[in-house]
Every structure is written in structure tokens, then in C-alpha cells.
Design a protein around this motif. Structure first.
Motif, PDB file in Angstrom:
ATOM      1  N   LYS A   1     -19.580  -4.850   0.321  1.00 47.57           N
ATOM      2  CA  LYS A   1     -19.732  -4.073  -0.917  1.00 47.57           C
ATOM      3  C   LYS A   1     -19.002  -2.739  -0.819  1.00 47.57           C
ATOM      4  O   LYS A   1     -18.303  -2.322  -1.747  1.00 47.57           O
ATOM      5  N   LYS A   2     -19.165  -2.059   0.314  1.00 49.25           N
ATOM      6  CA  LYS A   2     -18.500  -0.762   0.503  1.00 49.25           C
ATOM      7  C   LYS A   2     -16.983  -0.937   0.462  1.00 49.25           C
ATOM      8  O   LYS A   2     -16.269  -0.160  -0.190  1.00 49.25           O
ATOM      9  N   LEU A   3     -16.470  -1.983   1.136  1.00 50.17           N
ATOM     10  CA  LEU A   3     -15.030  -2.229   1.158  1.00 50.17           C
ATOM     11  C   LEU A   3     -14.507  -2.626  -0.221  1.00 50.17           C
ATOM     12  O   LEU A   3     -13.392  -2.255  -0.600  1.00 50.17           O
ATOM     13  N   PHE A   4     -15.318  -3.349  -0.966  1.00 51.26           N
ATOM     14  CA  PHE A   4     -14.900  -3.745  -2.320  1.00 51.26           C
ATOM     15  C   PHE A   4     -14.724  -2.508  -3.200  1.00 51.26           C
ATOM     16  O   PHE A   4     -13.744  -2.396  -3.946  1.00 51.26           O
ATOM     17  N   ASP A   5     -15.651  -1.588  -3.114  1.00 54.41           N
ATOM     18  CA  ASP A   5     -15.560  -0.353  -3.906  1.00 54.41           C
ATOM     19  C   ASP A   5     -14.339   0.471  -3.491  1.00 54.41           C
ATOM     20  O   ASP A   5     -13.634   1.032  -4.339  1.00 54.41           O
ATOM     21  N   ILE A   6     -14.079   0.542  -2.183  1.00 53.74           N
ATOM     22  CA  ILE A   6     -12.898   1.268  -1.688  1.00 53.74           C
ATOM     23  C   ILE A   6     -11.628   0.608  -2.208  1.00 53.74           C
ATOM     24  O   ILE A   6     -10.639   1.281  -2.532  1.00 53.74           O
ATOM     25  N   GLY A   7     -11.649  -0.706  -2.319  1.00 47.48           N
ATOM     26  CA  GLY A   7     -10.477  -1.445  -2.784  1.00 47.48           C
ATOM     27  C   GLY A   7     -10.061  -1.112  -4.198  1.00 47.48           C
ATOM     28  O   GLY A   7      -8.929  -1.394  -4.599  1.00 47.48           O
ATOM     29  N   LYS A   8     -10.953  -0.502  -4.958  1.00 46.82           N
ATOM     30  CA  LYS A   8     -10.627  -0.115  -6.332  1.00 46.82           C
ATOM     31  C   LYS A   8      -9.987   1.273  -6.413  1.00 46.82           C
ATOM     32  O   LYS A   8      -9.574   1.711  -7.487  1.00 46.82           O
ATOM     33  N   SER A   9      -9.891   1.958  -5.269  1.00 44.13           N
ATOM     34  CA  SER A   9      -9.294   3.301  -5.253  1.00 44.13           C
ATOM     35  C   SER A   9      -7.776   3.207  -5.407  1.00 44.13           C
ATOM     36  O   SER A   9      -7.167   2.150  -5.186  1.00 44.13           O
ATOM     37  N   LYS A  10      -7.155   4.319  -5.753  1.00 42.21           N
ATOM     38  CA  LYS A  10      -5.720   4.355  -6.000  1.00 42.21           C
ATOM     39  C   LYS A  10      -4.917   3.930  -4.785  1.00 42.21           C
ATOM     40  O   LYS A  10      -3.899   3.227  -4.897  1.00 42.21           O
ATOM     41  N   GLN A  11      -5.350   4.348  -3.593  1.00 41.24           N
ATOM     42  CA  GLN A  11      -4.607   4.037  -2.379  1.00 41.24           C
ATOM     43  C   GLN A  11      -4.601   2.533  -2.084  1.00 41.24           C
ATOM     44  O   GLN A  11      -3.721   2.031  -1.376  1.00 41.24           O
ATOM     45  N   CYS A  12      -5.579   1.810  -2.629  1.00 35.70           N
ATOM     46  CA  CYS A  12      -5.644   0.362  -2.416  1.00 35.70           C
ATOM     47  C   CYS A  12      -5.076  -0.428  -3.591  1.00 35.70           C
ATOM     48  O   CYS A  12      -4.999  -1.659  -3.536  1.00 35.70           O
TER      49      CYS A  12
ATOM     50  N   PRO B   1       2.532  -2.958   4.238  1.00 35.71           N
ATOM     51  CA  PRO B   1       1.150  -2.863   4.731  1.00 35.71           C
ATOM     52  C   PRO B   1       0.988  -1.896   5.892  1.00 35.71           C
ATOM     53  O   PRO B   1      -0.052  -1.245   6.019  1.00 35.71           O
ATOM     54  N   ARG B   2       2.007  -1.773   6.739  1.00 35.85           N
ATOM     55  CA  ARG B   2       1.921  -0.901   7.902  1.00 35.85           C
ATOM     56  C   ARG B   2       1.850   0.570   7.524  1.00 35.85           C
ATOM     57  O   ARG B   2       1.403   1.406   8.318  1.00 35.85           O
ATOM     58  N   LEU B   3       2.296   0.892   6.309  1.00 30.45           N
ATOM     59  CA  LEU B   3       2.312   2.278   5.861  1.00 30.45           C
ATOM     60  C   LEU B   3       1.179   2.582   4.885  1.00 30.45           C
ATOM     61  O   LEU B   3       1.019   3.721   4.458  1.00 30.45           O
ATOM     62  N   SER B   4       0.425   1.580   4.532  1.00 30.36           N
ATOM     63  CA  SER B   4      -0.650   1.747   3.557  1.00 30.36           C
ATOM     64  C   SER B   4      -1.794   2.589   4.115  1.00 30.36           C
ATOM     65  O   SER B   4      -2.095   2.558   5.315  1.00 30.36           O
ATOM     66  N   LYS B   5      -2.439   3.326   3.243  1.00 31.03           N
ATOM     67  CA  LYS B   5      -3.599   4.125   3.627  1.00 31.03           C
ATOM     68  C   LYS B   5      -4.903   3.455   3.224  1.00 31.03           C
ATOM     69  O   LYS B   5      -5.990   4.033   3.384  1.00 31.03           O
ATOM     70  N   CYS B   6      -4.803   2.235   2.721  1.00 33.15           N
ATOM     71  CA  CYS B   6      -5.995   1.512   2.288  1.00 33.15           C
ATOM     72  C   CYS B   6      -6.732   0.920   3.489  1.00 33.15           C
ATOM     73  O   CYS B   6      -6.133   0.210   4.305  1.00 33.15           O
ATOM     74  N   PRO B   7      -8.032   1.174   3.630  1.00 28.91           N
ATOM     75  CA  PRO B   7      -8.816   0.651   4.769  1.00 28.91           C
ATOM     76  C   PRO B   7      -8.919  -0.877   4.786  1.00 28.91           C
ATOM     77  O   PRO B   7      -9.324  -1.452   5.799  1.00 28.91           O
ATOM     78  N   LEU B   8      -8.569  -1.522   3.702  1.00 27.08           N
ATOM     79  CA  LEU B   8      -8.647  -2.981   3.633  1.00 27.08           C
ATOM     80  C   LEU B   8      -7.447  -3.674   4.280  1.00 27.08           C
ATOM     81  O   LEU B   8      -7.470  -4.890   4.477  1.00 27.08           O
ATOM     82  N   VAL B   9      -6.414  -2.928   4.600  1.00 27.51           N
ATOM     83  CA  VAL B   9      -5.193  -3.532   5.154  1.00 27.51           C
ATOM     84  C   VAL B   9      -5.347  -3.792   6.653  1.00 27.51           C
ATOM     85  O   VAL B   9      -5.831  -2.937   7.396  1.00 27.51           O
ATOM     86  N   LEU B  10      -4.924  -4.981   7.071  1.00 30.34           N
ATOM     87  CA  LEU B  10      -4.851  -5.292   8.505  1.00 30.34           C
ATOM     88  C   LEU B  10      -3.528  -4.745   9.034  1.00 30.34           C
ATOM     89  O   LEU B  10      -2.463  -5.269   8.723  1.00 30.34           O
ATOM     90  N   LYS B  11      -3.592  -3.693   9.834  1.00 33.61           N
ATOM     91  CA  LYS B  11      -2.379  -3.029  10.309  1.00 33.61           C
ATOM     92  C   LYS B  11      -2.004  -3.400  11.736  1.00 33.61           C
ATOM     93  O   LYS B  11      -0.933  -3.004  12.216  1.00 33.61           O
ATOM     94  N   GLU B  12      -2.844  -4.148  12.420  1.00 33.21           N
ATOM     95  CA  GLU B  12      -2.587  -4.435  13.833  1.00 33.21           C
ATOM     96  C   GLU B  12      -2.238  -5.899  14.073  1.00 33.21           C
ATOM     97  O   GLU B  12      -2.429  -6.421  15.171  1.00 33.21           O
ATOM     98  N   LEU B  13      -1.712  -6.542  13.066  1.00 31.02           N
ATOM     99  CA  LEU B  13      -1.240  -7.916  13.236  1.00 31.02           C
ATOM    100  C   LEU B  13       0.101  -7.893  13.954  1.00 31.02           C
ATOM    101  O   LEU B  13       0.767  -6.850  14.013  1.00 31.02           O
ATOM    102  N   PRO B  14       0.538  -9.015  14.523  1.00 29.87           N
ATOM    103  CA  PRO B  14       1.860  -9.044  15.166  1.00 29.87           C
ATOM    104  C   PRO B  14       2.945  -8.617  14.170  1.00 29.87           C
ATOM    105  O   PRO B  14       2.858  -8.905  12.972  1.00 29.87           O
ATOM    106  N   SER B  15       3.956  -7.906  14.654  1.00 29.73           N
ATOM    107  CA  SER B  15       5.008  -7.372  13.782  1.00 29.73           C
ATOM    108  C   SER B  15       5.685  -8.456  12.956  1.00 29.73           C
ATOM    109  O   SER B  15       6.127  -8.220  11.826  1.00 29.73           O
ATOM    110  N   GLU B  16       5.768  -9.673  13.493  1.00 35.27           N
ATOM    111  CA  GLU B  16       6.431 -10.772  12.780  1.00 35.27           C
ATOM    112  C   GLU B  16       5.724 -11.108  11.472  1.00 35.27           C
ATOM    113  O   GLU B  16       6.343 -11.630  10.536  1.00 35.27           O
ATOM    114  N   VAL B  17       4.435 -10.801  11.399  1.00 29.19           N
ATOM    115  CA  VAL B  17       3.698 -11.073  10.164  1.00 29.19           C
ATOM    116  C   VAL B  17       4.226 -10.209   9.025  1.00 29.19           C
ATOM    117  O   VAL B  17       4.416 -10.673   7.902  1.00 29.19           O
ATOM    118  N   TYR B  18       4.499  -8.936   9.319  1.00 27.83           N
ATOM    119  CA  TYR B  18       4.975  -8.009   8.298  1.00 27.83           C
ATOM    120  C   TYR B  18       6.472  -8.174   8.018  1.00 27.83           C
ATOM    121  O   TYR B  18       6.936  -7.842   6.924  1.00 27.83           O
TER     122      TYR B  18
END
Length: 272
Positions: free
Chosen positions: A147-158, A164-181
Motif C-alpha cells: 500500500k505504501k509503495l502504491f501511494d509512492i508510485g503516484k508521485s511525480k518522480q514515479c 531506470p538506473r537514473l530514476s528517483k522512484c523507490p519502485l525501480v529495481l536499480k541493482e539488476l544486471p547491467s544487461e537488463v537495462y
């Protein structure tokens, strides 16, 4: 009732095996359309009717296993139909399971990359099926935080599309292997991480990241599939962050989205 379930499971496995044989027939048919190269008869015998090892191993695996696939035949058919249209292509799958060899084989000649949360399962499958491309990944969320993450997802940053690596949204997975991005994915399947209790990671970040990867590609579109949409998190997060307007169909517990690039035009809204 138990006998009925076993019979249904065997029928589903037989249908999958039949589909793989059709794939093999298609492979032979396509191969035969190319201009033959004249070779000595002895050389011809050595290559005649040879099929890729991954295909033969997959046929044997599904013909001999007693494991039950988590997706139904009808659900699998949705993704396999799109693979038939797009393969060979780039296919990203969140999670590994008994259906993993099937997805990699249906994308014969393309790249199928699996992201798995269990280090043990990753190591075991790498030994058992070395031709599968599996990467171990970690998740920092819990279903209880949905629920908390869903509400954050409605913010401008999300609600902003970008790398994705530069996003400030807490919902983004930033530590995936580089090949994914760095890869433009034609298909993405979200069938992990585990999410059946409140203490497990849940699929909130996987769903959001899948949508961002699709929207951030240079051009074209990405087919995204989310399984277990009968659960509240999968249903709510996919509708909001993959966007209801991009829904193409729903079969059983599988929902299919076709998401266009947001980078080819100016001022494209996060959701239509």
C-alpha cells in the motif's frame, strides 16, 4: 478428484509436448526454404535432420517429468502466440520454474534471460540446464509494504519515464544486471518474485520496472505479461503502472499488456 487432477495434468503436459513438436516441424520447414548448399554425400549425412540440443532436451524433459506447470495450457498459449509472432527476440522473465525450458525453446535463436531470487534454485538450474541464461537477483521489499509503495508510485518522480538506473522512484529495481537495462526487450514476463505471504518480496517493484523498461525503449513496443493477477497486488500494480489502457487480453490468471515506447514522442503521459 485426485485422479481427475492427475489426468488433467497429464493432458496439459501432452499438449505442451505437442506444441514443441509443432515448433520442431516449423524449424524444419523454415530450414528447408533456404537454398541448399551442395556438399558431398558423406557431409550431408552428418547434418541431416539435426535439431538444436536445447530443443531435444526440452522435448525429453517434458515427456518424462511429473512436475506440474504453474500456468495453465490456456495461459501459456497467450505468450506462445506472441513468441510465434516475434521470435527470435529478446525475452526477459522474472522467475524460473518448470516452464523455463519451454520459454527459452519457443524463443529459439533469440535471447531469453531469467531473473531468479533464490540463489539455491539459480545454482541448481545452472547445473541441471546449463543452456538456460539465469541471473540471481535480490529484492528489498515485502508484500506488507504494498500500500505504501502504491501511494509512492503516484508521485511525480514515479510518473516520469527515463533510464531506470537514473530514476528517483523507490519502485525501480536499480541493482539488476547491467544487461537488463542495456537491452530492448520485446517480451517481459512477470511471474516472480514470491508473493503469497506478507513477509515475501512481492511483485510491486518487478511490475513497475517491467513497465519502465518497456516505456524507455527507443521505439517500438513491448509485450508484458503478469501472472497471478487474481491477487490484489498483481492486479492493482499492473493496472496502475503497466496502464489499463495498454491491456490487450486476460486469460485465466494471466494479463497481457502491449506497451509502446514513450521516447519517440513528446509529452506522452505515463498512462493513456
Amino acid at each position: 478428484m485426485k485422479a481427475k487432477n492427475i489426468k488433467h495434468s497429464q493432458l496439459r503436459r501432452n499438449l505442451i509436448i505437442l506444441s514443441l513438436f509443432f515448433l520442431f516441424a516449423l524449424y524444419i520447414a523454415v530450414k528447408s526454404n533456404f537454398q541448399p548448399i551442395r556438399r558431398p554425400y558423406s557431409s550431408f549425412l552428418s547434418i541431416c535432420n539435426k535439431i538444436p540440443p536445447s530443443l531435444s532436451e526440452t522435448l525429453v524433459r517434458y515427456a518424462t517429468t511429473n512436475a506440474t506447470l504453474l500456468q495453465t495450457f490456456e495461459e501459456i498459449s497467450v505468450t506462445s502466440r506472441i513468441l510465434k509472432e516475434k521470435s527470435p527476440c529478446n525475452f526477459l522473465v522474472f522467475g524460473v520454474g518448470h516452464d523455463s525450458p519451454l520459454w527459452a525453446t519457443l524463443n529459439q535463436g533469440g535471447r531469453t534471460l531469467f531473473l531468479e531470487e533464490s540463489k539455491y534454485w539459480t545454482l541448481e538450474l545452472n547445473k541441471e540446464i546449463p543452456w538456460l541464461e539465469i541471473r540471481h537477483v535480490m529484492y528489498k521489499t515485502k508484500v506488507s509494504e504494498a500500500k505504501k509503495l502504491f501511494d509512492i508510485g503516484k508521485s511525480k518522480q514515479c510518473q516520469t519515464v527515463g533510464d531506470p538506473r537514473l530514476s528517483k522512484c523507490p519502485l525501480v529495481l536499480k541493482e539488476l544486471p547491467s544487461e537488463v537495462y542495456e537491452t530492448e526487450w520485446d517480451l517481459i514476463m512477470v511471474d516472480a518474485p514470491t508473493a503469497f505471504t506478507k513477509n515475501l518480496p512481492g511483485r510491486m517493484t518487478a511490475i513497475y520496472t517491467a513497465g519502465l523498461l518497456a516505456k524507455n525503449r527507443r521505439d517500438g513496443e513491448t509485450d508484458v505479461f503478469v501472472h497471478d493477477i487474481d491477487r490484489d497486488v498483481e492486479d492493482k500494480f499492473s493496472r496502475s503502472f503497466l496502464c489499463e489502457g495498454y491491456t490487450t487480453e486476460q486469460v485465466g490468471r494471466l494479463r497481457h499488456y502491449r506497451i509502446p515506447s514513450h521516447m519517440s514522442g513528446d509529452h506522452t503521459p505515463f498512462c493513456p
